[in-house]
Design an enzyme around this catalytic site. Structure first.
Site, PDB file in Angstrom:
ATOM      1  CD  GLU A  23      -8.909  -9.038  -3.826  1.00  0.00           C
ATOM      2  OE1 GLU A  23      -7.744  -9.490  -3.684  1.00  0.00           O
ATOM      3  OE2 GLU A  23      -9.646  -8.789  -2.849  1.00  0.00           O
ATOM      4  CG  HIS A  42      -5.690  -6.084  -0.267  1.00  0.00           C
ATOM      5  ND1 HIS A  42      -6.859  -6.274   0.431  1.00  0.00           N
ATOM      6  CD2 HIS A  42      -5.813  -6.820  -1.406  1.00  0.00           C
ATOM      7  CE1 HIS A  42      -7.655  -7.078  -0.266  1.00  0.00           C
ATOM      8  NE2 HIS A  42      -7.039  -7.428  -1.384  1.00  0.00           N
ATOM      9  CG  PHE A  62     -13.576   0.921   7.540  1.00  0.00           C
ATOM     10  CD1 PHE A  62     -12.984   0.560   6.338  1.00  0.00           C
ATOM     11  CD2 PHE A  62     -14.295  -0.047   8.231  1.00  0.00           C
ATOM     12  CE1 PHE A  62     -13.109  -0.717   5.813  1.00  0.00           C
ATOM     13  CE2 PHE A  62     -14.430  -1.338   7.714  1.00  0.00           C
ATOM     14  CZ  PHE A  62     -13.834  -1.663   6.504  1.00  0.00           C
ATOM     15  NE  ARG A  85      -6.332 -12.554   4.585  1.00  0.00           N
ATOM     16  CZ  ARG A  85      -7.002 -11.414   4.680  1.00  0.00           C
ATOM     17  NH1 ARG A  85      -6.791 -10.430   3.800  1.00  0.00           N
ATOM     18  NH2 ARG A  85      -7.869 -11.221   5.642  1.00  0.00           N
ATOM     19  CE1 TYR A  88      -9.662  -2.919   0.446  1.00  0.00           C
ATOM     20  CE2 TYR A  88      -9.072  -0.823  -0.535  1.00  0.00           C
ATOM     21  CZ  TYR A  88      -8.727  -1.954   0.180  1.00  0.00           C
ATOM     22  OH  TYR A  88      -7.433  -2.110   0.632  1.00  0.00           O
ATOM     23  CG  ASN A  93      -3.728  -2.658   6.829  1.00  0.00           C
ATOM     24  OD1 ASN A  93      -3.582  -2.205   5.698  1.00  0.00           O
ATOM     25  ND2 ASN A  93      -4.762  -3.417   7.141  1.00  0.00           N
ATOM     26  CE  LYS A 128      -3.898  -2.240   2.355  1.00  0.00           C
ATOM     27  NZ  LYS A 128      -4.937  -2.088   3.402  1.00  0.00           N
TER      28      LYS A 128
END
Ligand code: CMP
Length: 138
Positions: free
Chosen positions: A130, A119, A61, A89, A53, A116, A13
């Protein structure tokens, strides 16, 4: 019978790019033994954010998440390997960097549940969706 090699869509990110953590994060995937099948530095636009998303667009959020994710370049990766979706993950850790276990990317490098760092697709279904969105020619 051998099962087909799985693929995952991973986004490193904009916070990771700004903080100079690209090498650290990509290196973790490399030393784990995962293969990089595609890699691209690009900036997510508003339309792609809404598509990527789609499950979160109605959440409180989402507006600040969208602003963050479109705030600068990110690195989109296609990783492959045995059980890559589950493996990645586990490597990135829980969503909230403050709660993610030490040893995970977020646990070691993030103090935020928005910024964070990474992704990664969370299921074969989301990976297929995706991957088609980010790398339609692959
Ligand atoms: P990601 O794995 O990209 O999937 C959805 C993203 O939304 C998540 O990482 C975080 O960046 C963000 N996110 C999820 N939950 C929250 C939350 N409660 N507050 C802020 N951001 C969140």
């Amino acid at each position: 019978m051998t099962s087909p090699i799985e693929r995952s869509l991973v986004l490193v990110k904009p916070d990771a790019v700004r903080r100079g953590l690209l090498g650290e994060i990509i290196s973790r995937f490399e030393v784990k033994g995962l293969a990089i099948e595609a890699m691209e530095l690009r900036t997510m636009d508003a339309a792609l954010a809404d598509q990527h998303y789609a499950d979160h667009v109605d959440k409180a959020f989402y507006p600040p998440l969208k602003e963050f994710m479109t705030s600068g370049p990110l690195v989109a990766l296609v990783l492959s390997g045995d059980q890559v979706i589950e493996v990645v993950r586990a490597m990135i850790g829980a969503t909230d960097g403050r709660k993610a276990a030490a040893g995970t990317i977020r646990g070691d490098l993030s103090l935020s549940n928005r910024e964070n760092l990474v992704h990664a697709s969370d299921s074969p279904q989301s990976a297929a969706r995706e991957l088609a969105l980010w790398f339609p020619k692959l």
